[in-house]
Design an enzyme around this catalytic site. Structure first.
Site, mmCIF file in Angstrom:
data_model
loop_
_atom_site.group_PDB
_atom_site.id
_atom_site.type_symbol
_atom_site.label_atom_id
_atom_site.label_comp_id
_atom_site.label_asym_id
_atom_site.label_seq_id
_atom_site.Cartn_x
_atom_site.Cartn_y
_atom_site.Cartn_z
ATOM 1 N N ARG A 38 0.843 -1.202 0.000
ATOM 2 C CA ARG A 38 0.000 0.000 0.000
ATOM 3 C C ARG A 38 0.871 1.243 0.000
ATOM 4 O O ARG A 38 1.991 1.240 0.476
ATOM 5 C CB ARG A 38 -0.878 0.041 1.256
ATOM 6 C CG ARG A 38 -2.084 -0.873 1.235
ATOM 7 C CD ARG A 38 -2.924 -0.635 2.484
ATOM 8 N NE ARG A 38 -3.549 0.680 2.448
ATOM 9 C CZ ARG A 38 -3.393 1.627 3.365
ATOM 10 N NH1 ARG A 38 -2.638 1.424 4.419
ATOM 11 N NH2 ARG A 38 -3.994 2.770 3.237
ATOM 12 N N LYS A 59 4.466 -7.628 11.877
ATOM 13 C CA LYS A 59 3.785 -7.813 10.597
ATOM 14 C C LYS A 59 3.955 -9.232 10.057
ATOM 15 O O LYS A 59 5.063 -9.736 9.939
ATOM 16 C CB LYS A 59 4.302 -6.801 9.568
ATOM 17 C CG LYS A 59 3.571 -6.904 8.235
ATOM 18 C CD LYS A 59 3.406 -5.572 7.562
ATOM 19 C CE LYS A 59 2.767 -5.727 6.188
ATOM 20 N NZ LYS A 59 2.372 -4.471 5.599
ATOM 21 N N ARG A 61 -0.664 4.955 12.929
ATOM 22 C CA ARG A 61 0.416 4.515 13.805
ATOM 23 C C ARG A 61 -0.075 4.567 15.249
ATOM 24 O O ARG A 61 -0.592 5.601 15.689
ATOM 25 C CB ARG A 61 1.586 5.488 13.630
ATOM 26 C CG ARG A 61 2.934 4.939 13.972
ATOM 27 C CD ARG A 61 4.017 5.752 13.289
ATOM 28 N NE ARG A 61 3.963 7.149 13.721
ATOM 29 C CZ ARG A 61 4.739 7.670 14.662
ATOM 30 N NH1 ARG A 61 5.619 6.926 15.281
ATOM 31 N NH2 ARG A 61 4.632 8.936 14.970
HETATM 32 C C1 BTN Z 1 1.026 -4.117 2.237
HETATM 33 O O1 BTN Z 1 1.427 -4.677 3.262
HETATM 34 O O2 BTN Z 1 1.095 -2.887 2.083
HETATM 35 C C2 BTN Z 1 0.393 -4.963 1.155
HETATM 36 C C3 BTN Z 1 1.325 -6.048 0.682
HETATM 37 C C4 BTN Z 1 0.732 -6.824 -0.465
HETATM 38 C C5 BTN Z 1 1.706 -7.813 -1.057
HETATM 39 C C6 BTN Z 1 1.082 -8.732 -2.065
HETATM 40 S S1 BTN Z 1 2.157 -10.035 -2.576
HETATM 41 C C7 BTN Z 1 1.070 -10.485 -3.857
HETATM 42 C C8 BTN Z 1 0.564 -9.179 -4.447
HETATM 43 N N1 BTN Z 1 1.481 -8.682 -5.456
HETATM 44 C C9 BTN Z 1 2.046 -7.518 -5.085
HETATM 45 O O3 BTN Z 1 2.885 -6.879 -5.757
HETATM 46 N N2 BTN Z 1 1.574 -7.131 -3.894
HETATM 47 C C10 BTN Z 1 0.611 -8.092 -3.368
#
Ligand code: BTN
Length: 248
Positions: free
Chosen positions: A50, A115, A245
């Site tokens: 994100r 996380k 946060r």
């Molecule tokens: C986050 O934590 O901000 C979201 C992470 C999302 C990761 C997943 S992995 C599969 C899909 N492909 C990506 O490039 N991102 C999501």
């Protein structure tokens, strides 16, 4: 990129040994994809999170999955999909025996504040039926010398020894079921269990990029916004551009 086509209980799966990002691949390929499909990668070189952040994965040790879903979806529900899908993932993990899974609004999976995974929902084009790409990354086994710029954990450290494939099957079908539920019964029906997993309830948070500075978290609104209280009273914040946060 090289890929292998599979079928998981009637759902087509595109499996990539290595790709930049499964979300990017789903967006690029959308015209050729059926109304529901899974894009899975063993290794991701440019995973996205994100707010333009990076998502780091370890080859064979991370779940990198995108669910492609084409259907008429109420646009107002879109911003609540992250939390709804977070709940779907949290339930799958709980069923696999992971204790203490919590959701940090809007769509971070955590255990003890560390996380474990995250979700990135993207909309391809504004016309109905919408094509949605719901990506999820979960740390399965990052090994002993993995570096991420924030406190993290993985399923191995949590004593859960599920395979990436089994996890992908469980989360893929839970995501499709949740997306169907949102379309057929509305977003609120998919958010009813939020309080069971809410990592922020009762905590004071700083909202970076929001209309107000922060406040005490009250929970989630029916439309997926975060409910807060500050000195001026209650307010809600959209997930779009904010980062939250915990401060105490
Ligand atoms: C986050 O934590 O901000 C979201 C992470 C999302 C990761 C997943 S992995 C599969 C899909 N492909 C990506 O490039 N991102 C999501």
């Amino acid at each position: 990129a090289e890929c292998q086509q599979l079928d998981w209980a009637g759902v087509p799966v595109w499996f990539f040994p290595s790709i930049d990002s499964t979300n990017s691949e789903a967006l690029r390929r959308q015209a050729q994809l059926p109304d529901r499909a899974l894009i899975l990668a063993a290794e991701q070189s440019a995973g996205r999170g994100r707010l333009g952040r990076q998502w780091q994965a370890r080859a064979g040790g991370s779940l990198c999955l995108s669910v492609f879903y084409r259907r008429a979806v109420d646009l107002a529900a879109i911003q609540g999909l992250g939390p709804a899908l977070g709940l779907a993932a949290a339930s799958v993990l709980r069923e696999l025996g992971v204790v203490g899974v919590a959701l940090k609004w809007p769509n971070d999976l955590q255990v003890d504040g560390l996380k474990l995974g995250g979700i990135l929902v993207e909309v391809a084009g504004g016309a109905q039926p919408l094509a949605l790409v719901a990506g999820i990354g979960i740390n399965v086994d990052l090994g002993d010398d993995f570096n991420i710029d924030q406190p993290w954990t993985d399923l191995r450290r949590l004593a859960c020894s599920v395979s990436v494939e089994h996890l992908a099957k469980g989360i893929g079908s839970a995501f499709l079921a949740t997306l169907d539920q949102v379309c057929e019964q509305g977003l609120p029906s998919a958010l009813t269990e939020w309080s069971q997993f809410d990592a922020l309830a009762g905590r004071y948070v700083q909202v970076i990029g929001g209309a107000r500075e922060g406040g005490e978290v009250l929970g989630i609104a029916d439309d997926g916004r975060l409910r807060l209280r500050d000195q001026q009273g209650e307010w809600c914040c959209h997930s779009g551009e904010v980062s939250v946060r915990a401060v105490k």
